[in-house]
Structures are given as structure tokens and as C-alpha cells.
Design a protein around this motif. Structure first.
Motif, PDB file in Angstrom:
ATOM      1  N   ARG A 107     -83.615  41.154  33.179  1.00  0.00           N
ATOM      2  CA  ARG A 107     -82.598  42.169  32.877  1.00  0.00           C
ATOM      3  C   ARG A 107     -81.738  42.437  34.102  1.00  0.00           C
ATOM      4  N   PHE A 108     -82.359  42.411  35.271  1.00  0.00           N
ATOM      5  CA  PHE A 108     -81.625  42.640  36.517  1.00  0.00           C
ATOM      6  C   PHE A 108     -80.628  41.499  36.751  1.00  0.00           C
ATOM      7  N   ASP A 109     -81.084  40.261  36.493  1.00  0.00           N
ATOM      8  CA  ASP A 109     -80.211  39.080  36.587  1.00  0.00           C
ATOM      9  C   ASP A 109     -78.989  39.241  35.680  1.00  0.00           C
ATOM     10  N   ASP A 110     -79.259  39.645  34.417  1.00  0.00           N
ATOM     11  CA  ASP A 110     -78.183  39.827  33.442  1.00  0.00           C
ATOM     12  C   ASP A 110     -77.177  40.857  33.957  1.00  0.00           C
ATOM     13  N   TYR A 111     -77.707  41.920  34.549  1.00  0.00           N
ATOM     14  CA  TYR A 111     -76.877  43.012  35.040  1.00  0.00           C
ATOM     15  C   TYR A 111     -75.969  42.509  36.161  1.00  0.00           C
ATOM     16  N   VAL A 112     -76.556  41.724  37.095  1.00  0.00           N
ATOM     17  CA  VAL A 112     -75.789  41.203  38.229  1.00  0.00           C
ATOM     18  C   VAL A 112     -74.703  40.244  37.720  1.00  0.00           C
ATOM     19  N   THR A 113     -75.081  39.382  36.754  1.00  0.00           N
ATOM     20  CA  THR A 113     -74.120  38.436  36.177  1.00  0.00           C
ATOM     21  C   THR A 113     -72.955  39.198  35.537  1.00  0.00           C
ATOM     22  N   LYS A 114     -73.293  40.262  34.775  1.00  0.00           N
ATOM     23  CA  LYS A 114     -72.280  41.061  34.091  1.00  0.00           C
ATOM     24  C   LYS A 114     -71.338  41.720  35.108  1.00  0.00           C
ATOM     25  N   LEU A 115     -71.908  42.263  36.176  1.00  0.00           N
ATOM     26  CA  LEU A 115     -71.096  42.884  37.241  1.00  0.00           C
ATOM     27  C   LEU A 115     -70.120  41.870  37.830  1.00  0.00           C
ATOM     28  N   ALA A 116     -70.634  40.643  38.096  1.00  0.00           N
ATOM     29  CA  ALA A 116     -69.814  39.592  38.705  1.00  0.00           C
ATOM     30  C   ALA A 116     -68.676  39.206  37.770  1.00  0.00           C
ATOM     31  N   GLU A 117     -68.985  39.119  36.453  1.00  0.00           N
ATOM     32  CA  GLU A 117     -67.959  38.760  35.470  1.00  0.00           C
ATOM     33  C   GLU A 117     -66.870  39.834  35.411  1.00  0.00           C
ATOM     34  N   GLU A 118     -67.321  41.103  35.403  1.00  0.00           N
ATOM     35  CA  GLU A 118     -66.373  42.213  35.351  1.00  0.00           C
ATOM     36  C   GLU A 118     -65.459  42.181  36.578  1.00  0.00           C
ATOM     37  N   ARG A 119     -66.050  41.837  37.744  1.00  0.00           N
ATOM     38  CA  ARG A 119     -65.266  41.785  38.975  1.00  0.00           C
ATOM     39  C   ARG A 119     -64.227  40.646  38.873  1.00  0.00           C
ATOM     40  N   ASN A 120     -64.637  39.512  38.299  1.00  0.00           N
ATOM     41  CA  ASN A 120     -63.703  38.383  38.135  1.00  0.00           C
ATOM     42  C   ASN A 120     -62.563  38.721  37.174  1.00  0.00           C
ATOM     43  N   ASP A 121     -62.937  39.508  36.116  1.00  0.00           N
ATOM     44  CA  ASP A 121     -61.945  39.889  35.107  1.00  0.00           C
ATOM     45  C   ASP A 121     -60.921  40.872  35.683  1.00  0.00           C
ATOM     46  N   ALA A 122     -61.348  41.647  36.692  1.00  0.00           N
ATOM     47  CA  ALA A 122     -60.499  42.735  37.205  1.00  0.00           C
ATOM     48  C   ALA A 122     -59.275  42.194  37.953  1.00  0.00           C
TER      49      ALA A 122
END
Lengths: 114, 114
Positions: free
Chosen positions: B99-114
């Protein structure tokens, strides 16, 4: 007594109680405050703290005081000696079964030779 | 308390002692008489019998009296609940890391989208 044996004594004794096992399962989900951890358990706080202390002494849990909150977290590698001991027991047992297999094979061969 | 929990309490408590763990290791080599089992341990026979009784109560050892000799043997499947509990803990912990991995991946994706 060897250090390894002392550590196994503390670990197994710490695991021999349902409240302490429930604390470990809760902490597998991430760090928790003492208040959060104690909430599901119907016991006086000093009793609950006694359980936490046993887990700390066994090296299974670490606690840290941040401001007025004491936060507990899991030391997941701490269970490794328990896993290793169980594997040793399995190896000893399987070694015995292998030796028994060899013995039966040898008996069968001797019977064929006779 | 659930039967499963009671059985884990008895198992872990039985394993929390070096004499009792040594008895299990000895019995992994095959059945032994009480006299053979007690020989390496420097303690009074009643104390040793107390340890055997704990192992019997936890279902780890069975004893049988043949003539004047009491023979002890291992119940190797009895350790299964302990193995299952350790696997559950590992699953809970690894589930958390996933779940922590998923969270980090999601954060990274959001940062790329920004």
C-alpha cells in the motif's frame, strides 16, 4: 545461557499472549499511538503498558515519545529468530524422515539380495 | 477466547523455555524415553516432568507408557498454527508495504501530471 537462547525465550514468551499478538497485528498496519492501540482492549492502562513493555523487551516493538504522544511501531525483523528456529526444527524432522527412507530402502535391497 | 487463540497461547508459552526447545530438538531425531531425554539436563526429575507436561498440554509431545518405560514422541504438525500465525504477520506487513508503494507511485504520478 547463550544470547540467542535468551532472545528466543523473550520472543516466544512475548508471543504467548493474545493481547500482545493483537498489538503486533495492529502495528503491522503502521505506527499507532498508545491510546489508539489500547482502545480495543478492555483493560486498565497500566496492564496494557505492561504488555507493551514485554513486546519492547523482546525487541518486537519500539516506542518513541513525540510531544505528549507516545508512538509505537513494529520491528518486523525481530521475528526472524523465531522463523529460523521453526526452520531448524523442520530440517531436523525432515532429516530424520530421510534417514528413515534410507533405512527402508536398505532393508528392501537386503531382502532382494537374500 | 477462541480455541485457536488458546492453542497459540499454549504453543508460544511452551516454546518460551530453552529446556522445552531442547526436548523438541531431541525428539526430532525419533522417540526417546523420559530417562534418555532428561539425561543432558541438570535438574530434578519433577522439574523436568513439569516441562514435559507443558509440551504435552500444548499438543507438541505425546507420551506412552510401555511396561515400565515412558516413551515420548513429537507431534510435528502441532507447530502448524505457529507457522500460520507468522505467515499472517508477514502478509499483514507486506500488504502495508504494498500500500505504501502504491501511495508513493500515486504521488509521483500526480507530481508528473502537475
Amino acid at each position: 545461557m547463550a544470547k540467542h537462547e535468551t532472545s528466543l525465550n523473550l520472543l516466544f514468551s512475548a508471543l504467548g499472549d493474545p493481547t500482545r499478538r493483537a498489538i503486533l497485528s495492529a502495528l503491522a498496519g503502521g505506527p499507532r499511538s498508545v491510546t489508539q492501540l489500547a482502545a480495543p482492549h478492555d483493560m486498565a492502562l497500566p496492564t496494557f503498558m505492561g504488555h507493551l513493555k514485554k513486546l519492547e523487551e523482546a525487541g518486537l516493538v519500539q516506542t518513541e515519545k513525540l510531544g505528549r504522544t507516545r508512538t509505537c511501531s513494529l520491528c518486523p525483523d525481530a521475528l526472524q529468530p523465531v522463523r529460523s528456529w521453526l526452520e531448524e526444527q523442520r530440517d531436523l524432522w525432515e532429516g530424520r524422515l530421510d534417514r528413515f527412507d534410507d533405512y527402508v530402502t536398505k532393508l528392501a535391497e537386503e531382502r532382494n539380495d537374500a
